[in-house]
Design a protein around this motif. Sequence first.
Motif, PDB file in Angstrom:
ATOM      1  N   SER A 149       0.846  -1.193   0.000  1.00 19.38           N
ATOM      2  CA  SER A 149       0.000   0.000   0.000  1.00 19.38           C
ATOM      3  C   SER A 149       0.883   1.246   0.000  1.00 19.38           C
ATOM      4  N   LEU A 150       0.637   2.145  -0.955  1.00 17.24           N
ATOM      5  CA  LEU A 150       1.419   3.372  -1.090  1.00 17.24           C
ATOM      6  C   LEU A 150       0.470   4.561  -1.187  1.00 17.24           C
ATOM      7  N   GLU A 151       0.703   5.564  -0.337  1.00 16.00           N
ATOM      8  CA  GLU A 151      -0.086   6.794  -0.363  1.00 16.00           C
ATOM      9  C   GLU A 151       0.865   7.976  -0.500  1.00 16.00           C
ATOM     10  N   LEU A 152       0.643   8.792  -1.522  1.00 17.42           N
ATOM     11  CA  LEU A 152       1.521   9.913  -1.813  1.00 17.42           C
ATOM     12  C   LEU A 152       0.725  11.205  -1.868  1.00 17.42           C
ATOM     13  N   SER A 153       1.237  12.242  -1.206  1.00 19.19           N
ATOM     14  CA  SER A 153       0.699  13.592  -1.323  1.00 19.19           C
ATOM     15  C   SER A 153       1.901  14.511  -1.473  1.00 19.19           C
ATOM     16  N   ILE A 154       2.225  14.871  -2.705  1.00 15.08           N
ATOM     17  CA  ILE A 154       3.511  15.483  -2.990  1.00 15.08           C
ATOM     18  C   ILE A 154       3.356  16.635  -3.971  1.00 15.08           C
ATOM     19  N   SER A 155       4.431  17.426  -4.082  1.00 16.68           N
ATOM     20  CA  SER A 155       4.498  18.507  -5.065  1.00 16.68           C
ATOM     21  C   SER A 155       5.927  18.611  -5.567  1.00 16.68           C
TER      22      SER A 155
ATOM     23  N   ALA B 133      -2.684   5.310  -3.759  1.00 15.87           N
ATOM     24  CA  ALA B 133      -3.522   6.503  -3.606  1.00 15.87           C
ATOM     25  C   ALA B 133      -2.602   7.718  -3.573  1.00 15.87           C
ATOM     26  N   PHE B 134      -3.007   8.793  -4.274  1.00 14.33           N
ATOM     27  CA  PHE B 134      -2.108   9.946  -4.300  1.00 14.33           C
ATOM     28  C   PHE B 134      -2.872  11.238  -4.547  1.00 14.33           C
ATOM     29  N   TYR B 135      -2.171  12.312  -4.221  1.00 14.15           N
ATOM     30  CA  TYR B 135      -2.654  13.659  -4.512  1.00 14.15           C
ATOM     31  C   TYR B 135      -1.446  14.496  -4.892  1.00 14.15           C
ATOM     32  N   HIS B 136      -1.550  15.239  -5.971  1.00 10.41           N
ATOM     33  CA  HIS B 136      -0.456  16.079  -6.429  1.00 10.41           C
ATOM     34  C   HIS B 136      -0.899  17.531  -6.397  1.00 10.41           C
TER      35      HIS B 136
ATOM     36  N   SER C  45      -7.471   8.524  -6.261  1.00  6.49           N
ATOM     37  CA  SER C  45      -7.099   9.903  -5.978  1.00  6.49           C
ATOM     38  C   SER C  45      -7.596  10.273  -4.590  1.00  6.49           C
ATOM     39  N   LEU C  46      -6.774  10.969  -3.824  1.00  4.01           N
ATOM     40  CA  LEU C  46      -7.187  11.412  -2.497  1.00  4.01           C
ATOM     41  C   LEU C  46      -8.154  12.584  -2.582  1.00  4.01           C
ATOM     42  N   TYR C  47      -8.096  13.348  -3.668  1.00  2.00           N
ATOM     43  CA  TYR C  47      -8.987  14.481  -3.899  1.00  2.00           C
ATOM     44  C   TYR C  47      -9.404  14.458  -5.368  1.00  2.00           C
ATOM     45  N   PRO C  48     -10.542  15.070  -5.721  1.00  4.36           N
ATOM     46  CA  PRO C  48     -11.065  14.933  -7.084  1.00  4.36           C
ATOM     47  C   PRO C  48     -10.380  15.776  -8.143  1.00  4.36           C
ATOM     48  N   ASP C  49      -9.556  16.752  -7.762  1.00  5.12           N
ATOM     49  CA  ASP C  49      -8.993  17.636  -8.792  1.00  5.12           C
ATOM     50  C   ASP C  49      -7.663  17.084  -9.299  1.00  5.12           C
TER      51      ASP C  49
ATOM     52  N   LEU D  11     -10.644   9.004  -8.244  1.00  6.68           N
ATOM     53  CA  LEU D  11     -11.765   9.697  -8.865  1.00  6.68           C
ATOM     54  C   LEU D  11     -11.299  10.294 -10.184  1.00  6.68           C
ATOM     55  N   LEU D  12     -12.049  10.072 -11.243  1.00  5.88           N
ATOM     56  CA  LEU D  12     -11.743  10.674 -12.529  1.00  5.88           C
ATOM     57  C   LEU D  12     -12.655  11.877 -12.734  1.00  5.88           C
ATOM     58  N   SER D  13     -12.099  12.962 -13.248  1.00  4.62           N
ATOM     59  CA  SER D  13     -12.894  14.171 -13.479  1.00  4.62           C
ATOM     60  C   SER D  13     -12.583  14.725 -14.850  1.00  4.62           C
ATOM     61  N   GLU D  14     -13.447  15.644 -15.304  1.00  5.46           N
ATOM     62  CA  GLU D  14     -13.235  16.251 -16.609  1.00  5.46           C
ATOM     63  C   GLU D  14     -12.006  17.151 -16.625  1.00  5.46           C
ATOM     64  N   GLY D  15     -11.506  17.486 -15.451  1.00  5.74           N
ATOM     65  CA  GLY D  15     -10.292  18.298 -15.388  1.00  5.74           C
ATOM     66  C   GLY D  15      -9.018  17.497 -15.571  1.00  5.74           C
ATOM     67  N   LEU D  16      -9.135  16.165 -15.537  1.00  8.93           N
ATOM     68  CA  LEU D  16      -7.966  15.307 -15.697  1.00  8.93           C
ATOM     69  C   LEU D  16      -7.420  15.442 -17.119  1.00  8.93           C
ATOM     70  N   SER D  17      -6.145  15.747 -17.219  1.00  8.47           N
ATOM     71  CA  SER D  17      -5.560  16.015 -18.531  1.00  8.47           C
ATOM     72  C   SER D  17      -5.630  14.810 -19.447  1.00  8.47           C
ATOM     73  N   LYS D  18      -5.195  13.643 -18.918  1.00  7.75           N
ATOM     74  CA  LYS D  18      -5.115  12.482 -19.799  1.00  7.75           C
ATOM     75  C   LYS D  18      -5.076  11.200 -18.982  1.00  7.75           C
ATOM     76  N   VAL D  19      -5.826  10.184 -19.437  1.00  8.40           N
ATOM     77  CA  VAL D  19      -5.755   8.847 -18.863  1.00  8.40           C
ATOM     78  C   VAL D  19      -5.542   7.876 -20.011  1.00  8.40           C
ATOM     79  N   GLN D  20      -4.536   7.022 -19.876  1.00 14.00           N
ATOM     80  CA  GLN D  20      -4.212   6.104 -20.958  1.00 14.00           C
ATOM     81  C   GLN D  20      -4.042   4.687 -20.422  1.00 14.00           C
ATOM     82  N   PHE D  21      -4.793   3.746 -20.984  1.00 18.03           N
ATOM     83  CA  PHE D  21      -4.658   2.328 -20.689  1.00 18.03           C
ATOM     84  C   PHE D  21      -4.179   1.643 -21.964  1.00 18.03           C
ATOM     85  N   GLY D  22      -2.910   1.294 -22.001  1.00 15.78           N
ATOM     86  CA  GLY D  22      -2.374   0.738 -23.235  1.00 15.78           C
ATOM     87  C   GLY D  22      -2.493   1.763 -24.340  1.00 15.78           C
TER      88      GLY D  22
END
Length: 326
Positions: free
Chosen positions: A201-207, A223-226, A247-251, A270-281
């Motif tokens: 289990s890995l949880e990251l909240s970084i900048s 789980a992470f938040y950037h 995602s720890l937060y929705p943005d 959580l996936l949102s319309e603000g997410l720049s890009k999601v790629q599976f293969g």
Amino acid sequence: MRYSKKRRFHQIDDGGSRGDNRDGSANLDLISALPDDILGSIITLLPTKDGARTQAISRRWLPLWRSAPLNLADDFIGSVSSSKRMALVSKILSEHRGPARRLSLKLLCTIEVPVIDGWLHSQALDSLEELDLTNLRDMPLSMFRFAPTLRFARFSCCRLPNSISTLRLNLPCLKQLTLSGISITEDALHNVLSGCTALESLELSISGIGAICISSQTLRSLAFYHYGPNILQLVIKDAPSLERLLSLYPDWDRVTIQVIRAPKLEVLGLLSEGLSKVQFGTTIFEEMIAVSLTTKIHTMKVLVLHSTGPNLDAVINFLSHSQQTI
């Protein structure tokens, strides 16, 4: 054996383990009759304050706290001065014989690093399994002396030394790692993760980091938040055991996600319309809009979408296209 209803369960008889009530029934202290190793296991699971208080129960209990695996969390100290906090922690570490199970220290920004370094070198902390440090300006390298035995580690609002990137780290027992609000370089982070060969289990909240590449045979949950001005590229390169990507937060508007190999991925959000890009293969979504649909994801069971608005068009578009792949 029948006991009087008026009898207290924790009634103690220092002179022995058996006495007599007025009704002639045996007066047994069943807990004190347990072996020392079982009583020690009970004590180490108690909060620090309650564990220390067991010394006052009876002569039978007096030596047990000092020999039971230490559970030291300074949150029991309350709102006291920094000097008193230091004195109490130092007193416990000097009186306890070890080993230690857990060390949790908060509000360390008011305590000098050499003092904390001295605590971490305490013999009582040998074989430490859980380490939780918060608000530490500069993390001493002495924390890595626990690397062979640590199973859980959490560092919050701390600054990890840049020299970590050049160390040869090996944390063979670490299963849970949380890095929240920390200052760390990209090279140092990847060096730490590469040394966690049993991480689940890995949880990251970084900048301040441009890219994170995950390659782990054991990782099951990420789980992470950037936060920060730059865009983070998260690449799941090879994670055959990964089941949850959260995602720890929705943005997620400052994150792009690329999943190259995660054959057991079941939960995504959580996936949102603000997410720049999601790629599976070769399947690509940009701001929840399907750009390419070629890779099928047969294992996905839970997909969490976040949309402000109402903005149902984007959500419906995502679902109508993703059903071909998810």
